[in-house]
Design a protein around this motif. Structure first.
Motif, PDB file in Angstrom:
ATOM      1  N   GLN A  21       0.578  -1.183   0.343  1.00 51.53           N
ATOM      2  CA  GLN A  21       0.382  -0.221  -0.338  1.00 51.53           C
ATOM      3  C   GLN A  21       0.758   1.494   0.269  1.00 51.53           C
ATOM      4  OE1 GLN A  21      -2.239   2.226  -0.514  1.00 51.53           O
ATOM      5  NE2 GLN A  21      -3.803   1.548   1.091  1.00 51.53           N
ATOM      6  N   GLY A  22       0.773   2.471  -0.761  1.00 53.67           N
ATOM      7  CA  GLY A  22       1.819   3.338  -0.628  1.00 53.67           C
ATOM      8  C   GLY A  22       1.066   4.630  -0.680  1.00 53.67           C
ATOM      9  N   GLU A  23      -0.072   4.511  -0.021  1.00 52.71           N
ATOM     10  CA  GLU A  23      -0.769   6.036  -0.197  1.00 52.71           C
ATOM     11  C   GLU A  23      -1.472   5.603   1.799  1.00 52.71           C
ATOM     12  OE1 GLU A  23      -4.319   6.985  -3.131  1.00 52.71           O
ATOM     13  OE2 GLU A  23      -2.287   6.555  -4.141  1.00 52.71           O
ATOM     14  N   GLY A  24      -1.839   6.906   2.158  1.00 53.39           N
ATOM     15  CA  GLY A  24      -2.689   7.265   3.702  1.00 53.39           C
ATOM     16  C   GLY A  24      -1.984   6.265   4.931  1.00 53.39           C
ATOM     17  N   ALA A  25      -2.856   6.313   5.391  1.00 54.59           N
ATOM     18  CA  ALA A  25      -2.099   6.025   7.236  1.00 54.59           C
ATOM     19  C   ALA A  25      -1.804   4.430   7.051  1.00 54.59           C
ATOM     20  CB  ALA A  25      -3.871   5.715   7.993  1.00 54.59           C
ATOM     21  N   HIS A  26      -1.941   3.309   5.736  1.00 49.49           N
ATOM     22  CA  HIS A  26      -1.742   1.969   5.530  1.00 49.49           C
ATOM     23  C   HIS A  26       0.127   2.134   4.597  1.00 49.49           C
ATOM     24  CE1 HIS A  26      -5.466   1.286   7.621  1.00 49.49           C
ATOM     25  NE2 HIS A  26      -4.770  -0.164   7.874  1.00 49.49           N
ATOM     26  N   THR A  27       0.088   3.495   4.262  1.00 51.64           N
ATOM     27  CA  THR A  27       1.400   2.558   3.697  1.00 51.64           C
ATOM     28  C   THR A  27       2.906   2.068   4.480  1.00 51.64           C
ATOM     29  OG1 THR A  27       1.291   5.595   2.574  1.00 51.64           O
ATOM     30  CG2 THR A  27       3.393   3.836   3.067  1.00 51.64           C
ATOM     31  N   GLY A  28       2.783   1.058   3.275  1.00 50.96           N
ATOM     32  CA  GLY A  28       3.955   0.583   3.714  1.00 50.96           C
ATOM     33  C   GLY A  28       3.268  -0.837   3.964  1.00 50.96           C
ATOM     34  N   ILE A  29       2.598  -1.218   3.724  1.00 52.22           N
ATOM     35  CA  ILE A  29       1.672  -2.665   4.826  1.00 52.22           C
ATOM     36  C   ILE A  29       1.484  -3.283   3.066  1.00 52.22           C
ATOM     37  CG2 ILE A  29      -0.676  -3.202   5.470  1.00 52.22           C
ATOM     38  CD1 ILE A  29       1.069  -2.042   7.604  1.00 52.22           C
ATOM     39  N   PRO A  30       1.539  -4.743   3.007  1.00 54.44           N
ATOM     40  CA  PRO A  30       1.312  -5.288   1.981  1.00 54.44           C
ATOM     41  C   PRO A  30      -0.100  -5.961   1.476  1.00 54.44           C
ATOM     42  CG  PRO A  30       3.209  -6.229   3.762  1.00 54.44           C
ATOM     43  CD  PRO A  30       2.827  -5.428   4.143  1.00 54.44           C
ATOM     44  N   SER A  31      -0.622  -5.432   0.888  1.00 55.92           N
ATOM     45  CA  SER A  31      -1.731  -5.569  -0.083  1.00 55.92           C
ATOM     46  C   SER A  31      -1.625  -6.746  -1.053  1.00 55.92           C
ATOM     47  CB  SER A  31      -2.082  -4.149   0.690  1.00 55.92           C
ATOM     48  OG  SER A  31      -1.393  -3.244   1.046  1.00 55.92           O
ATOM     49  N   ILE A  32      -3.573  -6.881  -0.612  1.00 60.01           N
ATOM     50  CA  ILE A  32      -3.887  -7.414  -2.034  1.00 60.01           C
ATOM     51  C   ILE A  32      -5.042  -6.499  -2.533  1.00 60.01           C
ATOM     52  CG2 ILE A  32      -5.325  -8.866  -3.771  1.00 60.01           C
ATOM     53  CD1 ILE A  32      -4.748 -10.467  -1.002  1.00 60.01           C
ATOM     54  N   PHE A  33      -5.084  -5.666  -3.620  1.00 59.90           N
ATOM     55  CA  PHE A  33      -5.523  -4.776  -4.660  1.00 59.90           C
ATOM     56  C   PHE A  33      -5.997  -5.255  -5.090  1.00 59.90           C
ATOM     57  CE2 PHE A  33      -2.475  -1.969  -2.128  1.00 59.90           C
ATOM     58  CZ  PHE A  33      -3.100  -0.297  -3.114  1.00 59.90           C
ATOM     59  N   VAL A  34      -8.073  -4.957  -4.567  1.00 62.85           N
ATOM     60  CA  VAL A  34      -9.248  -5.959  -5.575  1.00 62.85           C
ATOM     61  C   VAL A  34      -9.608  -3.756  -6.589  1.00 62.85           C
ATOM     62  CG1 VAL A  34     -10.627  -6.599  -5.730  1.00 62.85           C
ATOM     63  CG2 VAL A  34      -9.360  -7.657  -4.703  1.00 62.85           C
ATOM     64  N   ARG A  35      -9.055  -4.004  -7.733  1.00 61.01           N
ATOM     65  CA  ARG A  35     -10.010  -2.886  -8.337  1.00 61.01           C
ATOM     66  C   ARG A  35     -10.995  -3.298  -9.003  1.00 61.01           C
ATOM     67  NH1 ARG A  35      -6.871   1.993  -8.470  1.00 61.01           N
ATOM     68  NH2 ARG A  35      -5.379   0.366  -8.135  1.00 61.01           N
ATOM     69  N   LEU A  36     -12.161  -2.559  -8.512  1.00 58.02           N
ATOM     70  CA  LEU A  36     -13.438  -3.077  -9.142  1.00 58.02           C
ATOM     71  C   LEU A  36     -13.616  -1.902 -10.844  1.00 58.02           C
ATOM     72  CD1 LEU A  36     -15.902  -3.571  -6.005  1.00 58.02           C
ATOM     73  CD2 LEU A  36     -14.508  -5.080  -7.250  1.00 58.02           C
ATOM     74  N   GLN A  37     -14.508  -2.887 -11.199  1.00 60.88           N
ATOM     75  CA  GLN A  37     -15.338  -2.063 -12.563  1.00 60.88           C
ATOM     76  C   GLN A  37     -16.215  -0.954 -12.307  1.00 60.88           C
ATOM     77  OE1 GLN A  37     -12.712  -2.573 -14.717  1.00 60.88           O
ATOM     78  NE2 GLN A  37     -14.528  -1.097 -17.206  1.00 60.88           N
ATOM     79  N   GLY A  38     -16.545   0.457 -13.254  1.00 58.02           N
ATOM     80  CA  GLY A  38     -17.125   1.144 -13.274  1.00 58.02           C
ATOM     81  C   GLY A  38     -17.080   2.333 -11.804  1.00 58.02           C
ATOM     82  N   CYS A  39     -17.299   3.159 -13.220  1.00 60.23           N
ATOM     83  CA  CYS A  39     -16.583   5.313 -11.484  1.00 60.23           C
ATOM     84  C   CYS A  39     -17.847   6.433 -12.916  1.00 60.23           C
ATOM     85  CB  CYS A  39     -15.628   5.292 -11.372  1.00 60.23           C
ATOM     86  SG  CYS A  39     -15.664   7.172 -10.665  1.00 60.23           S
TER      87      CYS A  39
END
Length: 227
Positions: free
Chosen positions: A17-35
């Motif tokens: 995770q590269g942003e915000g309060a959780h910067t540096g935390i190993p993360s699984i990103f799930v990017r949803l479609q639609g906006c």
């Protein structure tokens, strides 16, 4: 048994995770479609369109090396299984978009928490936030965007973190106007994030964060060259 929710996923990957309060935390990103929000500086415009003609397989989405409008459809139970199949080891799941709160995320977030994961939603605040009570909610309020959608007070009240992209003083003034209606900021992180790492925006964000005891959010993944 609760009804399964169909999730439309444009990207799924394991990173930091590269942003915000959780910067540096190993993360699984799930990017949803639609906006429909229409942010002019959006760096994920390929997630805006929901069209059945863009549906493809999960493996093609996971393996893609370039941005694409294509997405795959899956329910929360199969998504959890897919994490294991991919060999992911991170235990923090970031649900982003697109606009993730177009979806009812209660089934997914509850399932993940009940299986040892923590969850985080990154939303524009233009939709009601439907998620597990344990989910960390980051609202990045999108004000006066092309889509004409207001930032909901209910989303700001639910937020654990309010992370606001800024380029000029006007953006801070707009944030102040939103925060004036929030019942309390106690327990909430307020972060300023310079748009596109612009030097003037960064200087303004630093000065304001110091003056108000807010937090600076840098897109560290862009500085170090990771997804």
């Amino acid at each position: 048994m609760s009804k399964l929710i169909t999730l439309n996923i444009n990207e799924m990957f394991e990173t930091i995770q590269g942003e915000g309060a959780h910067t540096g935390i190993p993360s699984i990103f799930v990017r949803l479609q639609g906006c429909p929000v229409g942010c002019p500086w959006c760096d994920t415009k390929h997630t805006w369109t929901l069209d059945n003609a863009l549906v493809t397989t999960a493996q093609q989405v996971i393996d893609k090396t370039n941005e694409s409008e294509h997405f795959f459809e899956i329910d929360e139970n199969k998504l959890l299984s897919l994490f294991s199949e991919q060999g992911y080891v991170a235990k923090h799941v970031v649900i982003t978009g697109g606009e993730p709160c177009m979806y009812d995320l209660r089934p997914l977030t509850t399932l993940l928490h009940n299986n040892g994961f923590s969850t985080q939603i990154e939303t524009s605040g233009t939709y009601e936030v439907l998620c597990d009570d344990r989910t960390y909610v980051t609202v990045s309020p999108k004000i006066n965007m092309k889509g004409g959608m207001p930032v909901l007070l209910s989303a700001l009240e639910r937020a654990n973190e309010i992370k606001h992209p800024i380029a000029m003083q006007k953006h801070i003034d707009e944030l102040d106007a939103l925060l004036a209606d929030v019942s309390s900021l106690a327990g909430k992180q307020v972060c300023l994030q310079p748009i596109s790492q612009q030097p003037r925006a960064t200087e303004l964000a630093v000065q304001t964060c110091i003056a108000r005891n807010w937090r600076l959010s840098l897109q560290t993944h862009k500085y170090i060259g990771i997804e």
